[in-house]
Scaffold this motif. Structure first.
Motif, PDB file in Angstrom:
ATOM      1  N   ASN A 267       5.758   2.175   8.283  1.00 48.74           N
ATOM      2  CA  ASN A 267       7.077   1.678   7.915  1.00 48.74           C
ATOM      3  C   ASN A 267       8.074   1.985   9.037  1.00 48.74           C
ATOM      4  OD1 ASN A 267       7.653   4.409   7.685  1.00 48.74           O
ATOM      5  ND2 ASN A 267       7.657   4.402   5.447  1.00 48.74           N
ATOM      6  N   ASP A 268       9.360   1.834   8.778  1.00 43.76           N
ATOM      7  CA  ASP A 268      10.357   2.015   9.829  1.00 43.76           C
ATOM      8  C   ASP A 268      10.444   3.450  10.334  1.00 43.76           C
ATOM      9  OD1 ASP A 268      10.826  -0.631   9.485  1.00 43.76           O
ATOM     10  OD2 ASP A 268      12.790  -0.424   8.536  1.00 43.76           O
ATOM     11  N   ARG A 269      10.000   4.403   9.522  1.00 44.18           N
ATOM     12  CA  ARG A 269       9.970   5.801   9.946  1.00 44.18           C
ATOM     13  C   ARG A 269       8.610   6.176  10.530  1.00 44.18           C
ATOM     14  NH1 ARG A 269      13.693   9.349   8.510  1.00 44.18           N
ATOM     15  NH2 ARG A 269      12.153  11.014   8.446  1.00 44.18           N
ATOM     16  N   GLN A 270       7.824   5.156  10.833  1.00 48.16           N
ATOM     17  CA  GLN A 270       6.486   5.345  11.401  1.00 48.16           C
ATOM     18  C   GLN A 270       5.552   6.105  10.457  1.00 48.16           C
ATOM     19  OE1 GLN A 270       5.533   3.864  14.453  1.00 48.16           O
ATOM     20  NE2 GLN A 270       7.494   2.891  13.973  1.00 48.16           N
ATOM     21  N   GLN A 271       5.819   6.016   9.172  1.00 51.03           N
ATOM     22  CA  GLN A 271       4.970   6.681   8.189  1.00 51.03           C
ATOM     23  C   GLN A 271       3.898   5.727   7.687  1.00 51.03           C
ATOM     24  OE1 GLN A 271       8.097   7.529   5.436  1.00 51.03           O
ATOM     25  NE2 GLN A 271       8.368   9.642   6.147  1.00 51.03           N
ATOM     26  N   SER A 272       2.669   6.192   7.671  1.00 49.13           N
ATOM     27  CA  SER A 272       1.584   5.422   7.070  1.00 49.13           C
ATOM     28  C   SER A 272       1.582   5.648   5.562  1.00 49.13           C
ATOM     29  CB  SER A 272       0.242   5.857   7.668  1.00 49.13           C
ATOM     30  OG  SER A 272      -0.060   7.178   7.270  1.00 49.13           O
ATOM     31  N   ALA A 273       0.723   4.910   4.879  1.00 51.75           N
ATOM     32  CA  ALA A 273       0.607   5.115   3.432  1.00 51.75           C
ATOM     33  C   ALA A 273       0.137   6.530   3.119  1.00 51.75           C
ATOM     34  CB  ALA A 273      -0.357   4.093   2.844  1.00 51.75           C
ATOM     35  N   LEU A 274      -0.674   7.119   4.001  1.00 53.16           N
ATOM     36  CA  LEU A 274      -1.149   8.486   3.784  1.00 53.16           C
ATOM     37  C   LEU A 274       0.003   9.485   3.892  1.00 53.16           C
ATOM     38  CD1 LEU A 274      -3.624  10.190   3.221  1.00 53.16           C
ATOM     39  CD2 LEU A 274      -4.046  10.329   5.681  1.00 53.16           C
ATOM     40  N   HIS A 275       0.937   9.253   4.807  1.00 50.73           N
ATOM     41  CA  HIS A 275       2.129  10.097   4.883  1.00 50.73           C
ATOM     42  C   HIS A 275       2.902  10.043   3.560  1.00 50.73           C
ATOM     43  CE1 HIS A 275       1.671   9.800   9.349  1.00 50.73           C
ATOM     44  NE2 HIS A 275       2.191  11.011   9.307  1.00 50.73           N
TER      45      HIS A 275
ATOM     46  N   LEU B 275       0.830  -1.204   0.000  1.00 58.46           N
ATOM     47  CA  LEU B 275       0.000   0.000   0.000  1.00 58.46           C
ATOM     48  C   LEU B 275       0.869   1.260   0.000  1.00 58.46           C
ATOM     49  CD1 LEU B 275      -2.903   1.054   0.080  1.00 58.46           C
ATOM     50  CD2 LEU B 275      -2.752   1.057   2.571  1.00 58.46           C
ATOM     51  N   HIS B 276       1.995   1.228   0.675  1.00 58.47           N
ATOM     52  CA  HIS B 276       2.923   2.358   0.622  1.00 58.47           C
ATOM     53  C   HIS B 276       3.382   2.600  -0.819  1.00 58.47           C
ATOM     54  CE1 HIS B 276       3.333   1.540   4.994  1.00 58.47           C
ATOM     55  NE2 HIS B 276       3.665   2.820   5.082  1.00 58.47           N
ATOM     56  N   PHE B 277       3.665   1.513  -1.547  1.00 53.27           N
ATOM     57  CA  PHE B 277       4.093   1.640  -2.943  1.00 53.27           C
ATOM     58  C   PHE B 277       2.971   2.228  -3.790  1.00 53.27           C
ATOM     59  CE2 PHE B 277       8.060  -1.017  -3.829  1.00 53.27           C
ATOM     60  CZ  PHE B 277       8.531  -0.900  -2.536  1.00 53.27           C
ATOM     61  N   ALA B 278       1.731   1.773  -3.580  1.00 57.49           N
ATOM     62  CA  ALA B 278       0.596   2.289  -4.347  1.00 57.49           C
ATOM     63  C   ALA B 278       0.368   3.768  -4.054  1.00 57.49           C
ATOM     64  CB  ALA B 278      -0.663   1.486  -4.018  1.00 57.49           C
ATOM     65  N   ALA B 279       0.572   4.166  -2.802  1.00 54.19           N
ATOM     66  CA  ALA B 279       0.414   5.578  -2.448  1.00 54.19           C
ATOM     67  C   ALA B 279       1.484   6.430  -3.112  1.00 54.19           C
ATOM     68  CB  ALA B 279       0.480   5.736  -0.928  1.00 54.19           C
ATOM     69  N   GLN B 280       2.700   5.927  -3.169  1.00 51.19           N
ATOM     70  CA  GLN B 280       3.770   6.668  -3.836  1.00 51.19           C
ATOM     71  C   GLN B 280       3.491   6.845  -5.323  1.00 51.19           C
ATOM     72  OE1 GLN B 280       7.685   4.971  -3.372  1.00 51.19           O
ATOM     73  NE2 GLN B 280       8.508   6.100  -5.098  1.00 51.19           N
ATOM     74  N   LYS B 281       2.952   5.816  -5.962  1.00 43.64           N
ATOM     75  CA  LYS B 281       2.673   5.877  -7.401  1.00 43.64           C
ATOM     76  C   LYS B 281       1.377   6.614  -7.727  1.00 43.64           C
ATOM     77  CE  LYS B 281       4.640   4.088 -10.228  1.00 43.64           C
ATOM     78  NZ  LYS B 281       5.721   4.592 -11.092  1.00 43.64           N
ATOM     79  N   ASN B 282       0.640   7.049  -6.715  1.00 43.16           N
ATOM     80  CA  ASN B 282      -0.640   7.753  -6.897  1.00 43.16           C
ATOM     81  C   ASN B 282      -1.620   6.917  -7.717  1.00 43.16           C
ATOM     82  OD1 ASN B 282      -2.406   9.894  -6.484  1.00 43.16           O
ATOM     83  ND2 ASN B 282      -1.741  10.999  -8.310  1.00 43.16           N
ATOM     84  N   ASP B 283      -1.647   5.621  -7.438  1.00 42.64           N
ATOM     85  CA  ASP B 283      -2.533   4.698  -8.141  1.00 42.64           C
ATOM     86  C   ASP B 283      -3.794   4.487  -7.304  1.00 42.64           C
ATOM     87  OD1 ASP B 283      -3.757   2.562  -9.485  1.00 42.64           O
ATOM     88  OD2 ASP B 283      -1.829   1.751 -10.131  1.00 42.64           O
ATOM     89  N   LYS B 284      -4.818   5.252  -7.625  1.00 46.27           N
ATOM     90  CA  LYS B 284      -6.061   5.222  -6.848  1.00 46.27           C
ATOM     91  C   LYS B 284      -6.714   3.848  -6.899  1.00 46.27           C
ATOM     92  CE  LYS B 284     -10.560   7.528  -6.651  1.00 46.27           C
ATOM     93  NZ  LYS B 284     -11.389   8.615  -7.248  1.00 46.27           N
TER      94      LYS B 284
END
Length: 579
Positions: free
Chosen positions: A250-258, A223-232
């Motif tokens: 992730n390891d930086r405590q970032q959610s997919a929304l971050h 889901l982090h990858f999908a958020a980065q690619k802006n694939d709705k």
């Protein structure tokens, strides 16, 4: 390898090969190599010479497992070059030999990068070859190369649906037992990265249920990858399959929304908020929510502010240092983001961070510290305006250390950062007096030397830009028309004159509009009368022209005739037209 052998391999001449074999005493000549370690079979396979390959392998079968300096076998080169006929021939010889190879079989041999022929097939999108290799060696689909990529990873990234389907149908150790120390993630990560929804569906349905929970080396889920690619669409698919994935960090405590906010993935962020509105409250390791992260992406920030209609506490939340999103925008001197936040009635410009600063006083520190370019001055003016409007009844705010008249002086004199003319500020004092100076703020993402217009957000400036461009381009077009007419006057007719007439009128009107808006922008707000006078004169100019010329002002000839009734009869010795 001598020139005759090399030439025979490059040309694919089996007759030349037969002559060399007879002349030099058998198959031993085929063992010679080029400086790159290529045998004659390597060369012929790369060029796609089927007859030569068949003759060479027939004489010396061990050439099938010969490696060059890169560790490539002839089969690697044939797949890479797309020589399907040669690949088919090498397949046939490899399978006929069966288990008689002194080393590993050609179909599973690795080169120096640990790529098998199946890796090369999927990397170069040779689906037919990949499927045939899987028929012969089913377990090769999960073999990892030096980059920790299996053919399944590569096929998923390239969208080779049939290959992925075949690999996942082969029994294998479930993915959840494989270590996730791979920076490329799992095959699901690669499919998401490539945007292949059908491959994602296959992986989610046919693989172990724990595949979607696996992360890459830094803790990112698919889901982090999908958020980065802006694939709705991909975000929706993954969340429908596992709704709680939106809360994975992730390891930086970032959610997919971050991640979506950081990369400006507006569509993905909207989909994440639709599925999990509470994910906006999640904090990363710096205590920052999604609005903090979106400050550097003004379009994403605008979208988030519209979507989070009832979450004022999130918009005004402080991070580990007590900085709200408005504080961060001010620290970065990001004017557009600051204005976007200030225009939102939910944003509170009166809040203090842990050092006792408002967003206005943070920018003020840059002014009192000598960073006095127009960019920062304009930002201070806006923050001071909104703070004085919304924080009238609050006493704990830091006092204003820069007077308005000093800022106007900076504007008039065109002061720039780094000039060393600190006397423009006059006497100033820092706040609070007892506290040590705070660390220098991060450099502005758009320094003063970039020439950013301080009136860029005003409608008059946009009108000025458009009208000035129209005037310039129309004038250039008219000039070139007359240059062309002077060169060949006989070809200049009324149709060209009509266009010249229209463009001239457009250029004149655009110049008047440009003059009026430039005067309005440059005159001080306290002395507007010269600007109003210029606007009045400019607006009256077309009226005066119409009063003088009457209907002739609107006249445009519409008859298609030559401009001059010339009769081109001959040319003199100098090439001039004789009339």
């Amino acid at each position: 390898m001598d020139s005759r052998r090399h030439k025979a391999a490059v040309q694919g001449s089996s007759a030349s090969l037969a002559a060399l074999l007879w002349e030099e005493g058998g198959a031993k000549i085929l063992n010679s190599t080029t400086p790159q370690g290529n045998t004659a079979l390597h060369i012929a396979a790369g060029f796609g010479h089927v007859a030569f390959v068949e003759a060479a392998v027939g004489e010396h079968g061990d050439l099938l497992i010969a490696k060059n300096n890169e560790g490539d076998t002839p089969l690697h080169l044939a797949i890479r070059a797309g020589s399907m006929a040669v690949v088919d021939k090498l397949f046939t010889f490899s399978t006929l030999a069966g288990p008689c190879w002194p080393e590993e079989e050609p179909l599973i041999m690795m080169n120096n990068a640990h790529n098998t022929p199946l890796h090369e097939a999927v990397k170069h999108r040779r689906s037919a070859v990949a499927l045939r290799l899987l028929d012969e060696q089913p377990l090769c689909g999960r073999t990892r190369n030096m980059d920790m990529l299996t053919p399944l990873h590569i096929a998923a990234r390239e969208g080779l649906t049939d290959v992925v389907d075949k690999i996942v149908d082969i029994p294998w150790v479930p993915e959840k037992f494989i270590a996730t120390n791979n920076v490329n993630g799992t095959a699901l990560h690669q499919a998401v990265l490539g945007g292949h929804t059908r491959v994602v569906e296959i992986l989610l349905v046919k693989t172990a249920p724990g595949l979607i929970d696996l992360t890459d080396a830094v803790g990112n889920t698919a889901l982090h990858f999908a958020a980065q690619k802006n694939d709705k669409r991909m975000v929706r698919m993954l969340l429908d399959h596992r709704p709680d994935l939106a809360h994975r960090r992730n390891d930086r405590q970032q959610s997919a929304l971050h991640v979506a906010a950081y990369y400006g993935s507006t569509a993905a962020a909207a989909e994440l908020l639709r599925h999990s509105p509470d994910s906006a409250e999640m904090l990363d390791k710096d205590g920052r929510n999604v609005v903090h992260v979106a400050v550097s992406k003004v379009d994403t920030l605008r979208s988030l502010l519209k979507l989070m209609s009832l979450q004022a506490d999130v918009i005004n939340q402080g991070d580990s240092a007590g900085d709200t999103p408005l504080h961060l925008a001010a620290k970065m001197a990001h004017v557009q983001s600051t204005l976007t936040l200030l225009k939102d009635p939910r944003v509170n410009p009166c809040l203090l961070n842990r050092d006792g600063h408002t967003a206005r006083s943070l920018v003020e520190e840059r002014l009192t510290g000598g960073e006095m370019d127009a960019y920062v001055v304009y930002l201070w003016e806006k923050l001071n305006k909104y703070e004085s409007r919304r924080c009238k009844n609050l006493q704990q705010l830091p006092p204003v250390a820069v007077a308005t008249y000093q800022v106007q002086s900076l504007r008039r004199r065109g002061h720039r950062s780094g000039s060393g003319n600190d006397e423009y500020l006059g006497p100033t004092r820092s706040w609070p007096p007892s506290s040590p100076p705070s660390p220098s703020p991060p450099p502005s993402p758009c320094p003063a030397t970039s020439g950013l217009a301080i009136h860029a957000d005003r409608a008059a400036f946009s009108i000025f830009l458009v009208s000035n461009t129209i005037a310039m381009c129309s004038s250039i077009a008219v000039v070139f028309c007359f240059i062309w007419a002077w060169r060949v006057p006989a070809k200049f007719n009324l149709e060209h004159l009509i266009w010249v007439h229209i463009l001239t009128v457009i250029a004149c009107l655009a110049m008047i509009v440009s003059l009026m808006t430039s005067a309005y922008l440059t005159v001080l707000p306290t002395k507007r009368w010269p600007a109003y006078l210029v606007i009045t004169i400019g607006a009256c100019t077309p009226v005066v022209v119409i009063l003088i010329l009457g209907k002739e002002a609107f006249y445009i000839p519409f008859v298609q005739k030559p401009l001059l009734p010339v009769d081109v009869k001959s040319h003199n010795s100098n090439g001039d037209i004789q009339i």
